[in-house]
Design an enzyme around this catalytic site. Structure first.
Site, PDB file in Angstrom:
ATOM      1  CB  THR A  80      39.839  41.842  48.095  1.00 18.13           C
ATOM      2  OG1 THR A  80      41.177  41.370  48.246  1.00 18.13           O
ATOM      3  CG2 THR A  80      39.597  42.987  49.056  1.00 18.13           C
ATOM      4  CG  LEU A 102      38.441  46.000  46.073  1.00 18.80           C
ATOM      5  CD1 LEU A 102      37.155  45.712  46.843  1.00 18.80           C
ATOM      6  CD2 LEU A 102      39.551  46.422  47.023  1.00 18.80           C
ATOM      7  CG  ASP A 103      43.981  41.538  45.080  1.00 18.85           C
ATOM      8  OD1 ASP A 103      44.254  42.264  44.109  1.00 18.85           O
ATOM      9  OD2 ASP A 103      44.713  41.402  46.071  1.00 18.85           O
ATOM     10  CG  LEU A 104      39.060  36.035  42.145  1.00 20.90           C
ATOM     11  CD1 LEU A 104      37.995  36.443  41.132  1.00 20.90           C
ATOM     12  CD2 LEU A 104      39.816  34.803  41.655  1.00 20.90           C
ATOM     13  CG  HIS A 116      48.632  41.361  45.010  1.00 24.76           C
ATOM     14  ND1 HIS A 116      47.258  41.331  44.850  1.00 24.76           N
ATOM     15  CD2 HIS A 116      49.134  40.529  44.063  1.00 24.76           C
ATOM     16  CE1 HIS A 116      46.954  40.518  43.845  1.00 24.76           C
ATOM     17  NE2 HIS A 116      48.059  40.033  43.338  1.00 24.76           N
TER      18      HIS A 116
END
Length: 230
Positions: A104, A100-102, A183
Site C-alpha cells: 500500500t 500501511l501494508d507492504l 487489512h
C-alpha cells in the site's frame, strides 16, 4: 536538567556512555571543561561534545509519502522499513501512526509524541482515513449503501463502522473509514466479492497528502497541521 541526561537526550547515548565522554574530557559547558555528569544545566548554557554544539530534539511530527515495498515498523528481517528512507537523528524514538501494508502506498504520519499518535490511531477517536482503491471488478452502486450500513468481515462478530464510498469509475473508488481493523479495506471489498488491486491512502483526518511530496519523500508538519489532530 543534569548534564548526562542532556547529552543522552541530544545524542541517543546511554547514561553510562554520556558519563564516559565527560570523563574523556570531550564535553564543555560555556567553554569550560565539564567534569561532573550530575552538573545541573541552566537554559542558557551552551554544551559542546567533541567541538559540536548539542541541542535538544523536540517532539517531531512528520508526513511521508510511503512507496510500495516498505513496511511501517522500526525493523524487519525481510523488508525495508519506512525509516530506511529517513535521514533524521535518533530514528529509534520515532514511530508510525498506525500502519500501511507492504504493497500500500500513500500518507503515513510519523512522530515521537505518543499522546498525539494515540488521538489519531485509537478507534475511540474516530479519525477518518481516505483511500483511493483500484478494483479487479466493477463496483455496483448498491455498494455505497452497503458500506454506509457496515460490512460483516469474515471472522468478525461486529459490522464495520459506517464508511463513505464514492465511485470514481467502475474500477476506482474513494473509501473513507474511521477504524483500522486488520487489512480492513481489502477485506471489506472481499466481503462483497471484489478484489483490491491497488491501494493508496490520500488523507488522514482533515489533512490531505501533499501532492508535491514524491514517493519516498517526507517533510515536517506545520504547527497548524499538527493542531488539526489535537
Amino acid at each position: 536538567m543534569r548534564l548526562d541526561k542532556f547529552i543522552c537526550d541530544c545524542t541517543g547515548l546511554t547514561r553510562s556512555q554520556a558519563g564516559k565522554v565527560i570523563r574523556q574530557k570531550l564535553v564543555t559547558v560555556n567553554g569550560a571543561e565539564a567534569k561532573q555528569p550530575a552538573l545541573q544545566l541552566q537554559a542558557s548554557d551552551k554544551v559542546f561534545l567533541d567541538g559540536e554544539e548539542l541541542e535538544l530534539i523536540g517532539l517531531r511530527y512528520i508526513v511521508m509519502h510511503k512507496p510500495a515495498g516498505y513496511i511501517c515498523s522500526t525493523e524487519d528481517p525481510d523488508h525495508n522499513t519506512v525509516f530506511a528512507l529517513m535521514d533524521e537523528p535518533l530514528l529509534e524514538r520515532l514511530h508510525t501512526v498506525g500502519r500501511l501494508d507492504l504493497d500500500t502506498t500513500g500518507m503515513v504520519l510519523i512522530t515521537d509524541d505518543g499522546q498525539w499518535s494515540h488521538k489519531i490511531s485509537s478507534p475511540k477517536h474516530h479519525c477518518p482515513k481516505t483511500y483511493r482503491v483500484w478494483l479487479a471488478d466493477p463496483v455496483p452502486e448498491s455498494a455505497i449503501e452497503q458500506f454506509a450500513e457496515g460490512i460483516m468481515l469474515r471472522g468478525e462478530k461486529d459490522l464495520t463502522k459506517p464508511a463513505k464510498l464514492e465511485i470514481i469509475d467502475p474500477h476506482q473508488v474513494l473509501l473513507t473509514i474511521s477504524e483500522g481493523r486488520y487489512h480492513q479495506v481489502k477485506r471489506m471489498f472481499g466481503a462483497i466479492g471484489n478484489k483490491v488491486e491497488k491501494l493508496h491512502r490520500e488523507q488522514i483526518g482533515a489533512l490531505p497528502l501533499d501532492p508535491d511530496l514524491a514517493e519516498g519523500e517526507y517533510r515536517y508538519l506545520t504547527d497548524e497541521e499538527v493542531a488539526l489532530f489535537r
